[in-house]
Design a protein around this motif. Structure first.
Motif, PDB file in Angstrom:
ATOM      1  N   GLU A 199       0.798  -1.221   0.000  1.00 23.42           N
ATOM      2  CA  GLU A 199       0.000   0.000   0.000  1.00 23.42           C
ATOM      3  C   GLU A 199       0.835   1.276   0.000  1.00 23.42           C
ATOM      4  N   LYS A 200       2.122   1.198   0.284  1.00 17.42           N
ATOM      5  CA  LYS A 200       2.953   2.395   0.305  1.00 17.42           C
ATOM      6  C   LYS A 200       3.001   2.993  -1.091  1.00 17.42           C
ATOM      7  N   LYS A 201       2.739   4.298  -1.158  1.00 19.08           N
ATOM      8  CA  LYS A 201       2.719   4.989  -2.438  1.00 19.08           C
ATOM      9  C   LYS A 201       4.093   5.556  -2.758  1.00 19.08           C
ATOM     10  N   ASP A 202       4.347   5.657  -4.030  1.00 21.84           N
ATOM     11  CA  ASP A 202       5.546   6.317  -4.519  1.00 21.84           C
ATOM     12  C   ASP A 202       5.464   7.794  -4.107  1.00 21.84           C
ATOM     13  N   PRO A 203       6.495   8.324  -3.453  1.00 26.26           N
ATOM     14  CA  PRO A 203       6.455   9.730  -3.005  1.00 26.26           C
ATOM     15  C   PRO A 203       6.204  10.706  -4.157  1.00 26.26           C
ATOM     16  N   ASN A 204       6.747  10.403  -5.327  1.00 26.97           N
ATOM     17  CA  ASN A 204       6.517  11.284  -6.477  1.00 26.97           C
ATOM     18  C   ASN A 204       5.048  11.267  -6.881  1.00 26.97           C
ATOM     19  N   ALA A 205       4.399  10.121  -6.764  1.00 25.76           N
ATOM     20  CA  ALA A 205       2.975  10.025  -7.104  1.00 25.76           C
ATOM     21  C   ALA A 205       2.143  10.854  -6.123  1.00 25.76           C
ATOM     22  N   VAL A 206       2.525  10.841  -4.859  1.00 26.69           N
ATOM     23  CA  VAL A 206       1.811  11.618  -3.842  1.00 26.69           C
ATOM     24  C   VAL A 206       1.917  13.108  -4.158  1.00 26.69           C
ATOM     25  N   VAL A 207       3.115  13.565  -4.495  1.00 29.73           N
ATOM     26  CA  VAL A 207       3.331  14.983  -4.807  1.00 29.73           C
ATOM     27  C   VAL A 207       2.569  15.354  -6.075  1.00 29.73           C
ATOM     28  N   ARG A 208       2.648  14.507  -7.084  1.00 28.80           N
ATOM     29  CA  ARG A 208       1.954  14.778  -8.344  1.00 28.80           C
ATOM     30  C   ARG A 208       0.435  14.852  -8.128  1.00 28.80           C
ATOM     31  N   GLU A 209      -0.107  13.926  -7.347  1.00 23.26           N
ATOM     32  CA  GLU A 209      -1.543  13.936  -7.043  1.00 23.26           C
ATOM     33  C   GLU A 209      -1.931  15.198  -6.272  1.00 23.26           C
ATOM     34  N   ALA A 210      -1.076  15.610  -5.345  1.00 27.16           N
ATOM     35  CA  ALA A 210      -1.350  16.830  -4.578  1.00 27.16           C
ATOM     36  C   ALA A 210      -1.344  18.044  -5.499  1.00 27.16           C
ATOM     37  N   ALA A 211      -0.409  18.090  -6.426  1.00 30.81           N
ATOM     38  CA  ALA A 211      -0.337  19.206  -7.371  1.00 30.81           C
ATOM     39  C   ALA A 211      -1.590  19.259  -8.228  1.00 30.81           C
ATOM     40  N   GLU A 212      -1.959  18.134  -8.788  1.00 28.15           N
ATOM     41  CA  GLU A 212      -3.140  18.085  -9.651  1.00 28.15           C
ATOM     42  C   GLU A 212      -4.415  18.380  -8.872  1.00 28.15           C
ATOM     43  N   GLY A 213      -4.506  17.866  -7.662  1.00 24.02           N
ATOM     44  CA  GLY A 213      -5.680  18.119  -6.828  1.00 24.02           C
ATOM     45  C   GLY A 213      -5.796  19.576  -6.420  1.00 24.02           C
ATOM     46  N   THR A 214      -4.675  20.183  -6.075  1.00 22.75           N
ATOM     47  CA  THR A 214      -4.665  21.595  -5.692  1.00 22.75           C
ATOM     48  C   THR A 214      -5.146  22.454  -6.855  1.00 22.75           C
ATOM     49  N   ILE A 215      -4.591  22.208  -8.023  1.00 23.04           N
ATOM     50  CA  ILE A 215      -4.969  22.969  -9.211  1.00 23.04           C
ATOM     51  C   ILE A 215      -6.459  22.784  -9.506  1.00 23.04           C
ATOM     52  N   ALA A 216      -6.930  21.547  -9.426  1.00 23.39           N
ATOM     53  CA  ALA A 216      -8.351  21.265  -9.700  1.00 23.39           C
ATOM     54  C   ALA A 216      -9.267  21.984  -8.713  1.00 23.39           C
ATOM     55  N   LYS A 217      -8.904  21.998  -7.442  1.00 21.59           N
ATOM     56  CA  LYS A 217      -9.743  22.655  -6.434  1.00 21.59           C
ATOM     57  C   LYS A 217      -9.746  24.172  -6.605  1.00 21.59           C
ATOM     58  N   ILE A 218      -8.622  24.752  -6.990  1.00 19.40           N
ATOM     59  CA  ILE A 218      -8.596  26.195  -7.231  1.00 19.40           C
ATOM     60  C   ILE A 218      -9.468  26.522  -8.447  1.00 19.40           C
ATOM     61  N   GLU A 219      -9.355  25.709  -9.492  1.00 23.11           N
ATOM     62  CA  GLU A 219     -10.195  25.916 -10.674  1.00 23.11           C
ATOM     63  C   GLU A 219     -11.677  25.779 -10.318  1.00 23.11           C
ATOM     64  N   GLU A 220     -11.987  24.837  -9.447  1.00 23.19           N
ATOM     65  CA  GLU A 220     -13.372  24.662  -8.995  1.00 23.19           C
ATOM     66  C   GLU A 220     -13.856  25.902  -8.249  1.00 23.19           C
ATOM     67  N   ALA A 221     -13.018  26.436  -7.362  1.00 20.18           N
ATOM     68  CA  ALA A 221     -13.390  27.641  -6.603  1.00 20.18           C
ATOM     69  C   ALA A 221     -13.619  28.825  -7.534  1.00 20.18           C
ATOM     70  N   ILE A 222     -12.745  28.992  -8.524  1.00 19.33           N
ATOM     71  CA  ILE A 222     -12.902  30.087  -9.485  1.00 19.33           C
ATOM     72  C   ILE A 222     -14.218  29.920 -10.243  1.00 19.33           C
ATOM     73  N   SER A 223     -14.487  28.713 -10.677  1.00 15.82           N
ATOM     74  CA  SER A 223     -15.718  28.428 -11.413  1.00 15.82           C
ATOM     75  C   SER A 223     -16.953  28.728 -10.560  1.00 15.82           C
ATOM     76  N   LEU A 224     -16.905  28.350  -9.299  1.00 18.63           N
ATOM     77  CA  LEU A 224     -18.028  28.611  -8.399  1.00 18.63           C
ATOM     78  C   LEU A 224     -18.265  30.110  -8.221  1.00 18.63           C
ATOM     79  N   ILE A 225     -17.179  30.864  -8.116  1.00 15.63           N
ATOM     80  CA  ILE A 225     -17.316  32.319  -7.981  1.00 15.63           C
ATOM     81  C   ILE A 225     -17.923  32.898  -9.257  1.00 15.63           C
TER      82      ILE A 225
END
Length: 123
Positions: free
Chosen positions: A20-46
């Motif tokens: 179950e241990k994740k590749d650290p690079n995958a964790v960082v990449r997922e965090a980057a993509e998730g952060t960007i997606a959530k900011i885009e969602e917030a902008i869209s909601l506004i």
């Protein structure tokens, strides 16, 4: 017999936990993509006059996700982009949606820049 079964279950369980241990690079990449997606969602909601609760939730989730978006080369930029998320949330809570949207867009640009830098260093 029961002892043998218990030992085999324990061995399988520890193997499953190790897998179950994740590749650290995958964790960082997922965090980057998730952060960007959530900011885009917030902008869209506004832009669409979405609910205040949903907008604040999207900003809060972006702030949580960005914590895992760690890369030494972009750390200072991450801190500044996170500060913009905080300012955007405060502006939105105060009813200044224009400032919140502009600040979110600036933060989004910084996170996208960080992701490009991260991806270039982790091919």
């Amino acid at each position: 017999m029961a002892m043998a079964m218990a030992m085999s279950v324990a061995a399988i369980s520890s193997t499953a936990f190790a897998a179950e241990k994740k590749d650290p690079n995958a964790v960082v990449r997922e965090a980057a993509e998730g952060t960007i997606a959530k900011i885009e969602e917030a902008i869209s909601l506004i832009e669409k006059n979405g609910s205040k609760e949903d907008t604040l939730t999207a900003i809060a989730e972006a702030r949580q996700l960005q914590k895992e978006f760690r890369y030494e080369v972009t750390e200072r930029l991450r801190q500044r982009a996170n500060d913009k998320l905080r300012v955007a949330r405060e502006a939105f809570e105060a009813g200044n949606t224009k400032e919140a949207e502009e600040t979110l867009k600036a933060s989004l640009a910084q996170f996208k820049e960080m992701k490009v830098t991260y991806d270039a260093g982790h091919k």
